[in-house]
Write a protein that holds these residues in place. Structure first.
Motif, mmCIF file in Angstrom:
data_model
loop_
_atom_site.group_PDB
_atom_site.id
_atom_site.type_symbol
_atom_site.label_atom_id
_atom_site.label_comp_id
_atom_site.label_asym_id
_atom_site.label_seq_id
_atom_site.Cartn_x
_atom_site.Cartn_y
_atom_site.Cartn_z
ATOM 1 N N SER A 145 -5.505 17.749 49.679
ATOM 2 C CA SER A 145 -6.241 16.649 49.084
ATOM 3 C C SER A 145 -6.045 16.549 47.574
ATOM 4 N N LEU A 146 -5.472 17.568 46.948
ATOM 5 C CA LEU A 146 -5.242 17.574 45.503
ATOM 6 C C LEU A 146 -3.869 17.043 45.114
ATOM 7 N N GLN A 147 -3.070 16.635 46.076
ATOM 8 C CA GLN A 147 -1.750 16.097 45.743
ATOM 9 C C GLN A 147 -1.868 14.805 44.939
ATOM 10 N N GLY A 148 -1.045 14.704 43.902
ATOM 11 C CA GLY A 148 -1.073 13.537 43.036
ATOM 12 C C GLY A 148 -2.029 13.661 41.870
ATOM 13 N N GLN A 149 -2.706 14.806 41.703
ATOM 14 C CA GLN A 149 -3.625 14.999 40.605
ATOM 15 C C GLN A 149 -2.992 15.879 39.529
ATOM 16 N N ARG A 150 -3.470 15.720 38.306
ATOM 17 C CA ARG A 150 -2.893 16.408 37.155
ATOM 18 C C ARG A 150 -3.635 17.714 36.887
ATOM 19 N N CYS A 151 -2.876 18.752 36.609
ATOM 20 C CA CYS A 151 -3.445 20.062 36.307
ATOM 21 C C CYS A 151 -3.814 20.121 34.817
ATOM 22 N N LEU A 152 -5.103 20.339 34.552
ATOM 23 C CA LEU A 152 -5.579 20.427 33.175
ATOM 24 C C LEU A 152 -5.624 21.855 32.648
ATOM 25 N N LEU A 153 -5.867 22.798 33.515
ATOM 26 C CA LEU A 153 -6.057 24.179 33.076
ATOM 27 C C LEU A 153 -5.738 25.114 34.232
ATOM 28 N N ALA A 154 -5.224 26.305 33.898
ATOM 29 C CA ALA A 154 -4.904 27.334 34.904
ATOM 30 C C ALA A 154 -5.237 28.698 34.326
ATOM 31 N N TRP A 155 -5.876 29.539 35.126
ATOM 32 C CA TRP A 155 -6.234 30.891 34.702
ATOM 33 C C TRP A 155 -6.384 31.779 35.935
ATOM 34 N N HIS A 156 -6.477 33.081 35.716
ATOM 35 C CA HIS A 156 -6.658 34.033 36.810
ATOM 36 C C HIS A 156 -7.581 35.147 36.340
ATOM 37 N N GLN A 157 -8.236 35.787 37.287
ATOM 38 C CA GLN A 157 -9.177 36.856 36.977
ATOM 39 C C GLN A 157 -9.294 37.782 38.188
ATOM 40 N N PRO A 158 -9.503 39.067 37.952
ATOM 41 C CA PRO A 158 -9.680 39.998 39.085
ATOM 42 C C PRO A 158 -11.108 39.942 39.615
ATOM 43 N N VAL A 159 -11.232 39.967 40.918
ATOM 44 C CA VAL A 159 -12.524 39.973 41.605
ATOM 45 C C VAL A 159 -12.473 41.057 42.669
ATOM 46 N N LYS A 160 -13.190 42.188 42.396
ATOM 47 C CA LYS A 160 -13.196 43.346 43.304
ATOM 48 C C LYS A 160 -11.762 43.821 43.520
ATOM 49 N N MET B 222 -9.389 24.326 42.183
ATOM 50 C CA MET B 222 -8.887 25.005 43.368
ATOM 51 C C MET B 222 -8.852 26.500 43.094
ATOM 52 N N GLU B 223 -9.657 27.247 43.841
ATOM 53 C CA GLU B 223 -9.721 28.701 43.731
ATOM 54 C C GLU B 223 -8.904 29.323 44.862
ATOM 55 N N ILE B 224 -7.917 30.118 44.480
ATOM 56 C CA ILE B 224 -7.023 30.766 45.448
ATOM 57 C C ILE B 224 -7.231 32.274 45.334
ATOM 58 N N GLN B 225 -7.646 32.884 46.406
ATOM 59 C CA GLN B 225 -7.910 34.319 46.428
ATOM 60 C C GLN B 225 -6.727 35.043 47.078
ATOM 61 N N THR C 241 -9.277 41.996 44.753
ATOM 62 C CA THR C 241 -8.386 40.838 44.873
ATOM 63 C C THR C 241 -8.256 40.151 43.521
ATOM 64 N N TRP C 242 -7.354 39.161 43.494
ATOM 65 C CA TRP C 242 -7.146 38.329 42.315
ATOM 66 C C TRP C 242 -7.447 36.872 42.689
ATOM 67 N N THR C 243 -8.141 36.202 41.760
ATOM 68 C CA THR C 243 -8.494 34.785 41.963
ATOM 69 C C THR C 243 -7.733 33.942 40.949
ATOM 70 N N PHE C 244 -6.917 33.016 41.451
ATOM 71 C CA PHE C 244 -6.150 32.088 40.624
ATOM 72 C C PHE C 244 -6.830 30.717 40.709
ATOM 73 N N CYS C 245 -7.126 30.161 39.551
ATOM 74 C CA CYS C 245 -7.861 28.892 39.476
ATOM 75 C C CYS C 245 -7.008 27.825 38.782
ATOM 76 N N PHE C 246 -7.041 26.630 39.335
ATOM 77 C CA PHE C 246 -6.343 25.466 38.782
ATOM 78 C C PHE C 246 -7.350 24.318 38.710
ATOM 79 N N LYS C 247 -7.505 23.762 37.516
ATOM 80 C CA LYS C 247 -8.396 22.628 37.323
ATOM 81 C C LYS C 247 -7.579 21.339 37.350
#
Length: 369
Positions: A231-246, A293-296, A248-254
């Motif tokens: 559902s996010l196809q065609g949208q522009r990425c404003l920000l991207a970051w990652h952080q460790p959670v327990k 979009m949060e990717i674990q 695993t790693w969580t990659f976030c795209f705004k």
């Protein structure tokens, strides 16, 4: 060349209709009526009827009808500005049934008879209004009993309900009606912040996902991969970051939806006493149309720079070990149907444990306004 001018072959001079065009033998009580032709000719019958009409009319009206159309004034013609010619049309149909239609030869020899002008009574045709118009006070009282999920339907009822929804009093009353002291709220949606006009609508909408039970249950994810990343196809990425959670790693795209329409009744005019532009803007929301979009993932992966690019394609497949998923994101400078060979940036994440899409009104949305 003759004085009368040249005439084409077969053309005849049009003459006015008179009683001399009809002979005595054409009448029914004629003595020397030929036995072979007992029926009056159609042209003769039409000429008789036209002659009778001219003789039975007043002299003033006869003089008007004998004039040509370019010699008459506008008062001599029957002009109906309202188009109410039903009675005249019925008379014309009746004349046609009586055989009063002139033939082509007879029509050329008779003067044009304009319609008789009739005086129409001045009747005011008022458009019948359907429905009833209720006062604004009644709609304001009903707005105190509207559920949060029915605000859009209530605003679409009429113009008055739309204006009520666009008022600060409506959103403050909605917040106070559902407020509960037992529920812990973030600082930006506490009762003290509701007194500020700027961004009041967005703060109240976000507070409903804390205070209103039917909406608060929607922000709780029940199963993994509940949201669809396509559902996010065609949208522009404003920000991207990652952080460790327990473990695993969580990659976030705004992402920001391109050409997103913001709910605004019109341009907001800020007074000269405002501390900053849009200070009195009820619909102020810098996060409008944004989603995260949060990717674990189980392992860390290096991500290229994709900020400012458009997500052109999303590919979600099963990983090599058949236990998790593999996610591939294709980014381009402009929106197009991307593939692996034409994409400018490719992001591969494997193995993926969970994917979640967080809108701006969700309780887990990390940004405030």
């Amino acid at each position: 060349m003759p004085k009368g001018g040249r005439r084409g072959k077969g053309q005849k001079k049009a003459t006015a209709c008179s009683s001399g065009d009809v002979s005595l033998n054409d009448y029914a009580n004629a003595v020397c009526c030929p036995s072979s032709n007992l029926r009056v000719k159609k042209g003769s019958a039409n000429a008789i009827q036209a002659e009778v009409r001219l003789l039975t009319k007043p002299e003033g009206q006869q003089l008007k009808e004998e004039l040509n159309w370019f010699e008459k004034d506008l008062d001599d013609f029957d002009i109906d500005p309202h188009g109410n010619n039903e009675q005249e049309d019925e008379e014309d149909v009746q004349d046609l049934s009586e055989g009063a239609v002139l033939s082509s030869g007879a029509a050329a020899s008779l003067p044009v008879r304009p319609r008789r002008r009739k005086k129409h009574s001045s009747v005011s045709w008022d458009v019948e209004k359907k429905g009833r118009v209720y006062p604004v006070d009644l709609w304001y009282i009903l707005s105190e009993y509207i559920y949060p999920e029915d605000i859009g339907r209530f605003a679409a009822l009429c113009h008055d309900t739309y204006l009520i929804v666009c008022s600060c009093a409506f959103w403050r009353q909605l917040y106070l009606r559902n407020y509960d002291k037992k529920i812990k709220l973030p600082d930006e949606i506490k009762p003290q912040s509701i007194e500020r006009i700027r961004g009041l609508r967005a703060r109240v909408i976000r507070s409903m996902y804390y205070l209103y039970a039917p909406l608060s249950g929607r922000s709780v994810s029940m199963v993994p991969f509940e949201n669809e990343p396509h559902s996010l196809q065609g949208q522009r990425c404003l920000l991207a970051w990652h952080q460790p959670v327990k473990n695993t790693w969580t990659f976030c795209f705004k992402f920001l939806k391109l050409q997103s329409t913001t709910f605004r009744p019109g341009p907001v005019e800020s007074s000269g006493r405002d501390m900053l532009p849009g200070y009195s803007d009820l619909f102020y929301n810098p996060e409008e149309g944004c989603r995260i979009m949060e990717i674990q993932c189980q392992n860390f992966a290096s991500i290229p720079m994709v900020m400012g690019m458009v997500l052109s394609h999303v590919c979600l497949t099963v990983s090599a070990r058949m236990r998790h998923y593999r996610l591939r994101l294709l980014f381009d400078s402009i929106l197009q149907q991307g593939n692996q060979s034409s994409a400018e940036r490719i992001v591969d994440l494997d193995p993926v444990v969970n994917i979640r899409i967080v809108p701006w009104w969700d309780t887990k949305y990390p940004f405030t306004f």
